[in-house]
Design a protein around this motif. Structure first.
Motif, PDB file in Angstrom:
ATOM      1  N   LEU A  91      -9.948  68.246  17.692  1.00 54.79           N
ATOM      2  CA  LEU A  91      -8.637  68.590  17.199  1.00 54.79           C
ATOM      3  C   LEU A  91      -7.911  67.754  15.994  1.00 54.79           C
ATOM      4  CD1 LEU A  91      -5.751  69.764  18.185  1.00 54.79           C
ATOM      5  CD2 LEU A  91      -5.427  67.810  19.412  1.00 54.79           C
ATOM      6  N   ARG A  92      -7.813  68.778  14.884  1.00 54.30           N
ATOM      7  CA  ARG A  92      -7.394  68.487  13.638  1.00 54.30           C
ATOM      8  C   ARG A  92      -5.824  68.399  13.598  1.00 54.30           C
ATOM      9  NH1 ARG A  92      -8.462  72.939  10.405  1.00 54.30           N
ATOM     10  NH2 ARG A  92      -9.483  74.058  12.320  1.00 54.30           N
ATOM     11  N   ARG A  93      -5.815  67.305  12.726  1.00 56.69           N
ATOM     12  CA  ARG A  93      -4.022  67.251  12.456  1.00 56.69           C
ATOM     13  C   ARG A  93      -3.294  68.611  12.036  1.00 56.69           C
ATOM     14  NH1 ARG A  93      -1.639  62.027   9.164  1.00 56.69           N
ATOM     15  NH2 ARG A  93      -3.165  62.801   7.570  1.00 56.69           N
ATOM     16  N   SER A  94      -3.896  69.342  11.289  1.00 54.32           N
ATOM     17  CA  SER A  94      -3.287  70.491  10.533  1.00 54.32           C
ATOM     18  C   SER A  94      -2.991  71.452  11.806  1.00 54.32           C
ATOM     19  CB  SER A  94      -4.022  71.021   9.544  1.00 54.32           C
ATOM     20  OG  SER A  94      -5.562  71.115  10.137  1.00 54.32           O
ATOM     21  N   VAL A  95      -3.809  71.572  12.949  1.00 54.06           N
ATOM     22  CA  VAL A  95      -3.832  72.342  13.979  1.00 54.06           C
ATOM     23  C   VAL A  95      -2.810  71.715  15.011  1.00 54.06           C
ATOM     24  CG1 VAL A  95      -5.137  73.381  15.858  1.00 54.06           C
ATOM     25  CG2 VAL A  95      -6.112  73.369  13.772  1.00 54.06           C
ATOM     26  N   ASP A 117      -2.928  59.906   4.063  1.00 59.01           N
ATOM     27  CA  ASP A 117      -2.919  61.081   3.642  1.00 59.01           C
ATOM     28  C   ASP A 117      -4.341  62.034   3.949  1.00 59.01           C
ATOM     29  OD1 ASP A 117      -0.232  61.388   2.474  1.00 59.01           O
ATOM     30  OD2 ASP A 117      -1.044  60.464   0.637  1.00 59.01           O
ATOM     31  N   GLY A 118      -4.227  63.207   3.865  1.00 57.27           N
ATOM     32  CA  GLY A 118      -5.840  63.856   4.166  1.00 57.27           C
ATOM     33  C   GLY A 118      -5.625  64.323   5.775  1.00 57.27           C
ATOM     34  N   GLU A 119      -6.815  65.068   5.863  1.00 56.03           N
ATOM     35  CA  GLU A 119      -6.941  65.795   7.303  1.00 56.03           C
ATOM     36  C   GLU A 119      -7.701  64.857   7.993  1.00 56.03           C
ATOM     37  OE1 GLU A 119      -5.884  67.644   9.355  1.00 56.03           O
ATOM     38  OE2 GLU A 119      -6.851  69.527   8.883  1.00 56.03           O
ATOM     39  N   LEU A 120      -7.458  64.719   9.455  1.00 58.62           N
ATOM     40  CA  LEU A 120      -7.625  63.981  10.420  1.00 58.62           C
ATOM     41  C   LEU A 120      -8.384  65.067  11.270  1.00 58.62           C
ATOM     42  CD1 LEU A 120      -4.637  61.421  10.961  1.00 58.62           C
ATOM     43  CD2 LEU A 120      -6.524  61.176   9.194  1.00 58.62           C
ATOM     44  N   VAL A 121      -9.125  64.363  11.999  1.00 51.02           N
ATOM     45  CA  VAL A 121      -9.831  65.151  13.427  1.00 51.02           C
ATOM     46  C   VAL A 121     -10.116  64.086  14.410  1.00 51.02           C
ATOM     47  CG1 VAL A 121     -12.300  65.092  12.790  1.00 51.02           C
ATOM     48  CG2 VAL A 121     -11.533  66.959  14.143  1.00 51.02           C
ATOM     49  N   GLU A 122      -9.547  64.317  15.608  1.00 55.98           N
ATOM     50  CA  GLU A 122      -9.755  63.479  16.805  1.00 55.98           C
ATOM     51  C   GLU A 122     -10.733  64.425  17.544  1.00 55.98           C
ATOM     52  OE1 GLU A 122      -6.865  62.101  20.382  1.00 55.98           O
ATOM     53  OE2 GLU A 122      -7.106  64.123  20.111  1.00 55.98           O
ATOM     54  N   LEU A 123     -11.688  63.198  17.946  1.00 55.62           N
ATOM     55  CA  LEU A 123     -13.091  63.698  18.800  1.00 55.62           C
ATOM     56  C   LEU A 123     -12.457  63.299  20.231  1.00 55.62           C
ATOM     57  CD1 LEU A 123     -15.502  61.844  16.757  1.00 55.62           C
ATOM     58  CD2 LEU A 123     -14.628  63.914  16.283  1.00 55.62           C
ATOM     59  N   GLY A 124     -13.041  63.885  21.178  1.00 56.90           N
ATOM     60  CA  GLY A 124     -12.525  63.853  22.699  1.00 56.90           C
ATOM     61  C   GLY A 124     -13.501  64.461  23.652  1.00 56.90           C
ATOM     62  N   ARG A 125     -13.481  64.121  24.739  1.00 55.89           N
ATOM     63  CA  ARG A 125     -14.136  64.713  26.075  1.00 55.89           C
ATOM     64  C   ARG A 125     -15.771  65.016  25.620  1.00 55.89           C
ATOM     65  NH1 ARG A 125     -10.027  63.978  28.511  1.00 55.89           N
ATOM     66  NH2 ARG A 125      -9.307  65.179  30.333  1.00 55.89           N
ATOM     67  N   SER A 126     -16.349  64.111  24.868  1.00 54.16           N
ATOM     68  CA  SER A 126     -17.839  64.073  24.506  1.00 54.16           C
ATOM     69  C   SER A 126     -18.634  63.850  25.717  1.00 54.16           C
ATOM     70  CB  SER A 126     -18.245  63.318  23.289  1.00 54.16           C
ATOM     71  OG  SER A 126     -17.231  63.365  22.175  1.00 54.16           O
ATOM     72  N   CYS A 127     -19.559  64.620  25.930  1.00 51.96           N
ATOM     73  CA  CYS A 127     -20.644  64.287  27.068  1.00 51.96           C
ATOM     74  C   CYS A 127     -21.963  64.980  26.830  1.00 51.96           C
ATOM     75  CB  CYS A 127     -19.860  64.439  28.560  1.00 51.96           C
ATOM     76  SG  CYS A 127     -19.566  66.274  28.799  1.00 51.96           S
ATOM     77  N   VAL A 128     -22.932  64.538  27.512  1.00 47.68           N
ATOM     78  CA  VAL A 128     -24.328  65.049  27.412  1.00 47.68           C
ATOM     79  C   VAL A 128     -25.029  65.087  28.609  1.00 47.68           C
ATOM     80  CG1 VAL A 128     -26.614  64.883  26.422  1.00 47.68           C
ATOM     81  CG2 VAL A 128     -24.549  63.931  25.113  1.00 47.68           C
ATOM     82  N   ASP A 129     -25.373  66.292  29.237  1.00 51.31           N
ATOM     83  CA  ASP A 129     -26.080  66.417  30.346  1.00 51.31           C
ATOM     84  C   ASP A 129     -27.332  65.280  30.746  1.00 51.31           C
ATOM     85  OD1 ASP A 129     -28.691  67.428  32.147  1.00 51.31           O
ATOM     86  OD2 ASP A 129     -26.942  68.654  32.783  1.00 51.31           O
ATOM     87  N   MET A 130     -27.352  64.613  31.679  1.00 52.05           N
ATOM     88  CA  MET A 130     -28.135  63.459  32.059  1.00 52.05           C
ATOM     89  C   MET A 130     -29.646  63.937  31.719  1.00 52.05           C
ATOM     90  SD  MET A 130     -28.587  63.330  36.250  1.00 52.05           S
ATOM     91  CE  MET A 130     -26.979  62.945  36.709  1.00 52.05           C
ATOM     92  N   ASN A 131     -30.028  64.968  31.519  1.00 51.38           N
ATOM     93  CA  ASN A 131     -31.421  65.425  31.391  1.00 51.38           C
ATOM     94  C   ASN A 131     -31.729  65.732  30.104  1.00 51.38           C
ATOM     95  OD1 ASN A 131     -32.254  65.350  34.192  1.00 51.38           O
ATOM     96  ND2 ASN A 131     -31.274  67.245  34.367  1.00 51.38           N
ATOM     97  N   TYR A 132     -30.577  65.172  28.950  1.00 50.08           N
ATOM     98  CA  TYR A 132     -30.571  65.610  27.476  1.00 50.08           C
ATOM     99  C   TYR A 132     -30.053  64.343  26.985  1.00 50.08           C
ATOM    100  CZ  TYR A 132     -31.702  70.394  28.813  1.00 50.08           C
ATOM    101  OH  TYR A 132     -32.222  71.596  29.083  1.00 50.08           O
ATOM    102  N   ALA A 155     -10.789  63.737   6.255  1.00 51.55           N
ATOM    103  CA  ALA A 155     -10.950  62.345   5.641  1.00 51.55           C
ATOM    104  C   ALA A 155     -11.400  60.936   6.597  1.00 51.55           C
ATOM    105  CB  ALA A 155      -9.491  61.966   4.764  1.00 51.55           C
ATOM    106  N   PHE A 156     -10.880  61.288   7.798  1.00 49.19           N
ATOM    107  CA  PHE A 156     -11.011  60.094   8.819  1.00 49.19           C
ATOM    108  C   PHE A 156     -11.348  60.900  10.236  1.00 49.19           C
ATOM    109  CE2 PHE A 156      -8.748  57.624   5.737  1.00 49.19           C
ATOM    110  CZ  PHE A 156      -9.428  56.515   5.917  1.00 49.19           C
TER     111      PHE A 156
END
Length: 276
Positions: A91-95, A117-132, A155-156
């Motif tokens: 999720l970007r700040r500009s969005v 200043d500058g564009e930020l992006v939030e990372l979330g709900r990250s997950c990986v299948d247990m077999n990978y 930027a961040f």
């Protein structure tokens, strides 16, 4: 070799890394497959507490899903939902605009970060299948994240990262390692909200070595650390998700050296952070 610029152009269409395909979700059906992967990992495996509607649909969802972009890794040798093996929500700040706040702000004070200043992006709900979780899928996620950062001139990056379990003393080693050795710069360091604050310094300084601390980190958090990410002050217990959350932060400008080249997509396909 795939250059950073070609990664950028291919991300929306699909980037092949061996049998894995990396791209952004482009349909409602694919978003639902992502939500089912999240349900399997968060609720069935990690024992989070779903709402009745989530249980009925076997999908993890919230109001942020519709405004976020979703990075996915697909195993092209699999069919249907089983093909989606890793995901990360962006999720970007500009969005986001001014209509609502970032998800992270519900647990951490990120006001110092939002003031820059500058564009930020939030990372979330990250997950990986247990077999990978042996490495390749996590490497692919970070490869895609690097391309996304370059494409949108980020930027961040920041967000909540989770350790399984709600007893901070049982997580004393990884929490202490992040607090002592991987703390974000003070001028930007997010802090857990006062009413949620849990001290991460569970062990005394000098009672463990850095290699032991690094090895104790969950695969995704270890990937963040190897990418140059640093962590905020204080953890937050999330009883719904059965996790202990920390705030992760990356100043993109400080990613340099050998891993920085990989992160930006200038190394060979498939390089990047490994899992534990």
């Amino acid at each position: 070799m795939i250059s950073g610029s070609s990664d950028q152009g291919a991300l929306s269409k699909g980037l092949r890394l061996g049998p894995l395909e990396l791209r952004l979700v482009d349909s409602e059906a694919e978003l639902q497959a992502v939500q089912r992967l999240r349900f399997r990992v968060f609720y069935k495996e990690m024992k989070a507490r779903p709402t009745p509607r989530m249980t009925e649909l076997e999908r993890d969802f919230d109001t942020f899903d519709d405004i976020c972009e979703h990075l996915i890794v697909r195993d092209t040798t699999q069919d249907g939902d089983a093909a989606v093996v890793a995901t990360m929500r962006l999720l970007r700040r500009s969005v986001l605009g001014h209509a609502c706040t970032f998800y992270t702000a519900g647990e951490f004070d990120i006001s110092r970060l939002l003031a820059i200043d500058g564009e930020l992006v939030e990372l979330g709900r990250s997950c990986v299948d247990m077999n990978y979780r042996a490495g390749a899928a996590i490497q692919a996620l970070f490869r895609g994240l690097g391309a996304y950062v370059v494409q949108h001139d980020i930027a961040f990056m920041f967000g909540c990262a989770s350790l399984h379990g709600t007893d901070p003393d049982s997580l004393a080693l990884p929490l202490s390692h992040m607090a002592y050795h991987l703390a974000a710069p003070a001028a930007l360091r997010p802090r857990a909200l006062d009413h949620l604050y849990v001290d991460m310094k569970r062990l005394a300084p000098g009672t463990f070595d850095t290699s032991e601390g690094l090895a104790s980190l969950p695969p995704l958090i270890k990937g963040y650390a190897r990418a140059g990410c640093r962590f905020g002050d204080g953890a937050v217990i999330d009883h719904q998700f059965n996790t202990t959350d920390v705030c992760v932060l990356l100043d993109v400008s400080v990613v340099e050296g050998r891993y920085g080249r990989r992160y930006r997509g200038d190394g060979e396909a498939g390089t990047g952070p490994g899992g534990a």
